[in-house]
Design a protein around this motif. Structure first.
Motif, PDB file in Angstrom:
ATOM      1  N   LEU A  40       0.975  -1.352  -0.225  1.00  0.00           N
ATOM      2  CA  LEU A  40      -0.171   0.111   0.062  1.00  0.00           C
ATOM      3  C   LEU A  40       0.943   1.170  -0.248  1.00  0.00           C
ATOM      4  O   LEU A  40       0.616   2.059  -0.525  1.00  0.00           O
ATOM      5  CB  LEU A  40      -0.931   0.098   1.217  1.00  0.00           C
ATOM      6  CG  LEU A  40      -2.117  -0.994   1.253  1.00  0.00           C
ATOM      7  CD1 LEU A  40      -2.886  -1.230   2.353  1.00  0.00           C
ATOM      8  CD2 LEU A  40      -3.027  -0.477   0.014  1.00  0.00           C
ATOM      9  N   VAL A  44       0.264   3.443  -3.020  1.00  0.00           N
ATOM     10  CA  VAL A  44      -0.541   4.654  -2.871  1.00  0.00           C
ATOM     11  C   VAL A  44       0.403   5.972  -2.530  1.00  0.00           C
ATOM     12  O   VAL A  44      -0.078   7.170  -2.666  1.00  0.00           O
ATOM     13  CB  VAL A  44      -1.671   4.335  -1.887  1.00  0.00           C
ATOM     14  CG1 VAL A  44      -2.282   5.484  -1.525  1.00  0.00           C
ATOM     15  CG2 VAL A  44      -2.486   2.967  -2.218  1.00  0.00           C
ATOM     16  N   ASN A 186       2.643   7.463  -8.101  1.00  0.00           N
ATOM     17  CA  ASN A 186       2.177   8.581  -7.273  1.00  0.00           C
ATOM     18  C   ASN A 186       3.400   9.615  -6.995  1.00  0.00           C
ATOM     19  O   ASN A 186       4.196   9.054  -6.375  1.00  0.00           O
ATOM     20  CB  ASN A 186       1.618   8.510  -6.032  1.00  0.00           C
ATOM     21  CG  ASN A 186       0.175   7.762  -6.434  1.00  0.00           C
ATOM     22  OD1 ASN A 186      -0.670   8.246  -7.407  1.00  0.00           O
ATOM     23  ND2 ASN A 186      -0.355   6.902  -5.507  1.00  0.00           N
TER      24      ASN A 186
END
Length: 192
Positions: A40, A44, A186
């Motif tokens: 994650l 993310v 990201n």
């Protein structure tokens, strides 16, 4: 003293269904939980989180390598081999000292904690629970867990202090990842 501490924790096993279930879950799935958290963070989080994930992987691998070396130098039989214990899960009769699960948990948690306090603190609490679960289910003595904490502290400190020397490793991995089409990216800055 090590065996008395073991008994104080392990004597509860098999008598409390909820606690038994929790400890079995943690001991069997701790590293999966850590892998999910790190994935994650990778997918993310911004690029600085990707650096943390790579440094955590290096830290965990180094910790487990040190455990492997220790296990070949010093052999401590597992509690269930030499004593009557409340064994909740079957396990191989290999070396007890130090605990690989606990070393992995503390190495990863401390590596993250040194860079991201909130996530790392949660991971550290789960690492403590992982260590306790290893004793609770009958796989390790408390000193096995303590030895693992020392290994985790040592390797996380070494990797953190050597991060500038190790910087090309995560940079290369992240650059390769960023070249892959259709994967989530990201924050493409090289903030560390």
């Amino acid at each position: 003293m090590n065996y008395k501490l073991f008994q104080a924790i392990n004597q509860n096993a098999g008598h409390h269904p909820f606690l038994d279930g929790l400890m079995v879950f943690v001991t069997q799935n701790a590293l999966i939980v850590y892998a999910i958290v790190l994935l994650l963070m990778w997918f993310v989080g911004k690029e600085k989180y990707k650096y943390t994930v790579v440094f955590a992987a290096i830290t965990g691998a180094l910790g487990l390598f040190i455990n492997l070396v220790i296990g070949h130098i010093y052999y401590e039989p597992r509690p269930f081999v030499t004593h009557k214990v409340h064994l909740l899960i079957q396990h191989a009769k290999d070396a007890s000292f130090p605990s690989d699960h606990t070393t992995g948990a503390f190495s990863l948690a401390l590596a993250v904690l040194l860079r991201h306090r909130k996530i790392g603190f949660g991971m550290l609490l789960f690492a403590i629970l992982t260590g306790i679960s290893r004793v609770y289910v009958g796989h390790h003595y408390p000193f096995d867990v303590l030895g693992s904490i020392v290994v985790g502290l040592l390797v996380s400190t070494i990797v953190y202090n050597a991060r500038s020397l190790l910087q090309p490793i995560p940079r290369t991995i992240i650059n390769i990842y960023n070249q892959i089409p259709l994967v989530p990216k990201n924050g493409q800055s090289l903030s560390k």
